[in-house]
Scaffold this motif. Structure first.
Motif, short mmCIF file in Angstrom:
data_model
loop_
_atom_site.label_atom_id
_atom_site.label_comp_id
_atom_site.label_asym_id
_atom_site.label_seq_id
_atom_site.Cartn_x
_atom_site.Cartn_y
_atom_site.Cartn_z
N UNK A 79 36.57 -57.08 30.68
CA UNK A 79 37.63 -57.89 30.06
C UNK A 79 37.28 -59.38 30.13
N UNK A 80 36.73 -59.81 31.26
CA UNK A 80 36.34 -61.21 31.40
C UNK A 80 35.20 -61.58 30.46
N UNK A 81 34.30 -60.65 30.22
CA UNK A 81 33.21 -60.88 29.28
C UNK A 81 33.76 -61.10 27.87
N UNK A 82 34.73 -60.29 27.48
CA UNK A 82 35.36 -60.45 26.16
C UNK A 82 36.04 -61.81 26.06
N UNK A 83 36.74 -62.22 27.11
CA UNK A 83 37.41 -63.51 27.12
C UNK A 83 36.40 -64.66 27.08
N UNK A 84 35.28 -64.49 27.77
CA UNK A 84 34.24 -65.52 27.76
C UNK A 84 33.60 -65.63 26.37
N UNK A 85 33.33 -64.49 25.75
CA UNK A 85 32.73 -64.51 24.40
C UNK A 85 33.66 -65.15 23.39
N UNK A 86 34.97 -65.03 23.61
CA UNK A 86 35.95 -65.65 22.71
C UNK A 86 36.18 -67.12 23.05
N UNK A 87 35.61 -67.58 24.16
CA UNK A 87 35.70 -68.99 24.54
C UNK A 87 36.90 -69.36 25.37
N UNK A 88 37.64 -68.38 25.88
CA UNK A 88 38.83 -68.67 26.68
C UNK A 88 38.53 -68.94 28.15
N UNK A 89 37.41 -68.45 28.64
CA UNK A 89 36.99 -68.70 30.02
C UNK A 89 35.49 -69.00 30.03
N UNK A 90 35.07 -69.69 31.09
CA UNK A 90 33.64 -69.87 31.34
C UNK A 90 33.31 -69.14 32.63
N UNK A 91 32.05 -68.81 32.80
CA UNK A 91 31.59 -68.03 33.96
C UNK A 91 30.51 -68.81 34.68
N UNK A 92 30.65 -68.86 36.01
CA UNK A 92 29.63 -69.50 36.84
C UNK A 92 29.30 -68.56 38.00
N UNK A 93 28.04 -68.26 38.15
CA UNK A 93 27.58 -67.37 39.22
C UNK A 93 27.37 -68.22 40.48
N UNK A 94 27.96 -67.78 41.59
CA UNK A 94 27.80 -68.43 42.90
C UNK A 94 27.48 -67.35 43.91
N UNK A 95 26.22 -67.25 44.27
CA UNK A 95 25.81 -66.18 45.16
C UNK A 95 25.98 -64.84 44.47
N UNK A 96 26.69 -63.94 45.12
CA UNK A 96 26.90 -62.61 44.53
C UNK A 96 28.15 -62.55 43.67
N UNK A 97 28.97 -63.61 43.70
CA UNK A 97 30.24 -63.58 42.97
C UNK A 97 30.18 -64.43 41.71
N UNK A 98 31.00 -64.06 40.75
CA UNK A 98 31.16 -64.83 39.52
C UNK A 98 32.54 -65.48 39.55
N UNK A 99 32.56 -66.74 39.18
CA UNK A 99 33.81 -67.49 39.12
C UNK A 99 34.13 -67.78 37.66
N UNK A 100 35.38 -67.59 37.30
CA UNK A 100 35.82 -67.78 35.92
C UNK A 100 36.81 -68.94 35.87
N UNK A 101 36.62 -69.79 34.87
CA UNK A 101 37.46 -70.97 34.70
C UNK A 101 38.10 -70.91 33.32
N UNK A 102 39.39 -71.17 33.29
CA UNK A 102 40.13 -71.21 32.03
C UNK A 102 39.65 -72.40 31.20
N UNK A 103 39.58 -72.21 29.89
CA UNK A 103 39.25 -73.29 28.96
C UNK A 103 40.55 -73.64 28.22
N UNK A 104 41.33 -74.57 28.78
CA UNK A 104 42.63 -74.88 28.17
C UNK A 104 42.52 -75.33 26.72
N UNK A 105 41.44 -76.04 26.38
CA UNK A 105 41.30 -76.50 24.99
C UNK A 105 41.18 -75.36 24.01
#
Length: 124
Positions: A79-105
């Motif tokens: 689900x997060x991949x779909x949201x990232x592909x649509x531009x609603x979130x960005x993904x940043x890998x930190x160690x073994x975890x992925x962090x997702x940030x909302x793109x309010x714009x």
């Protein structure tokens, strides 16, 4: 039996044939907007966006997202991949975890785009 039960106007009516006075979506724009809306058209994805937005800085670790939506980590990641592909979130890998940030714009742009075509016109 006569077939003229419904009167048919003999002259063209300007009211039914007038062009739209405001901007309308062309086919390409409608396709693009529909794809974007499809990314949001899932209760789990809407909840994920809401949860991410509620976190400090509009950012959340995937490890914090599985339990609230009651889905497995692979399903949440999908689900997060779909949201990232649509531009609603960005993904940043930190160690073994992925962090997702909302793109309010992205949310604002979609809202403004729909408003321009559906709410701000002469018929609104």
């Amino acid at each position: 039996m006569p077939l003229d039960l419904i009167p048919v106007p003999t002259t063209a009516s300007a009211a039914c044939c007038s062009p739209a006075p405001g901007p309308t979506m062309d086919a390409t724009d409608a396709e693009r907007t529909a794809r974007t809306l499809k990314a949001l058209a899932d209760p789990a994805r809407l909840r994920l966006l809401s949860i991410i937005a509620a976190h400090d800085g509009g950012e959340a670790c995937v490890c914090d997202l599985t339990e609230p939506v009651g889905l497995t980590q692979p399903t949440v990641s999908h689900h997060l991949k779909v949201l990232a592909e649509a531009g609603f979130v960005t993904r940043e890998k930190r160690g073994v975890w992925a962090y997702y940030t909302l793109v309010p714009d992205a949310v604002r742009a979609l809202t403004a785009h729909l408003g321009a075509h559906l709410l701000d016109g002469p018929g609104a």
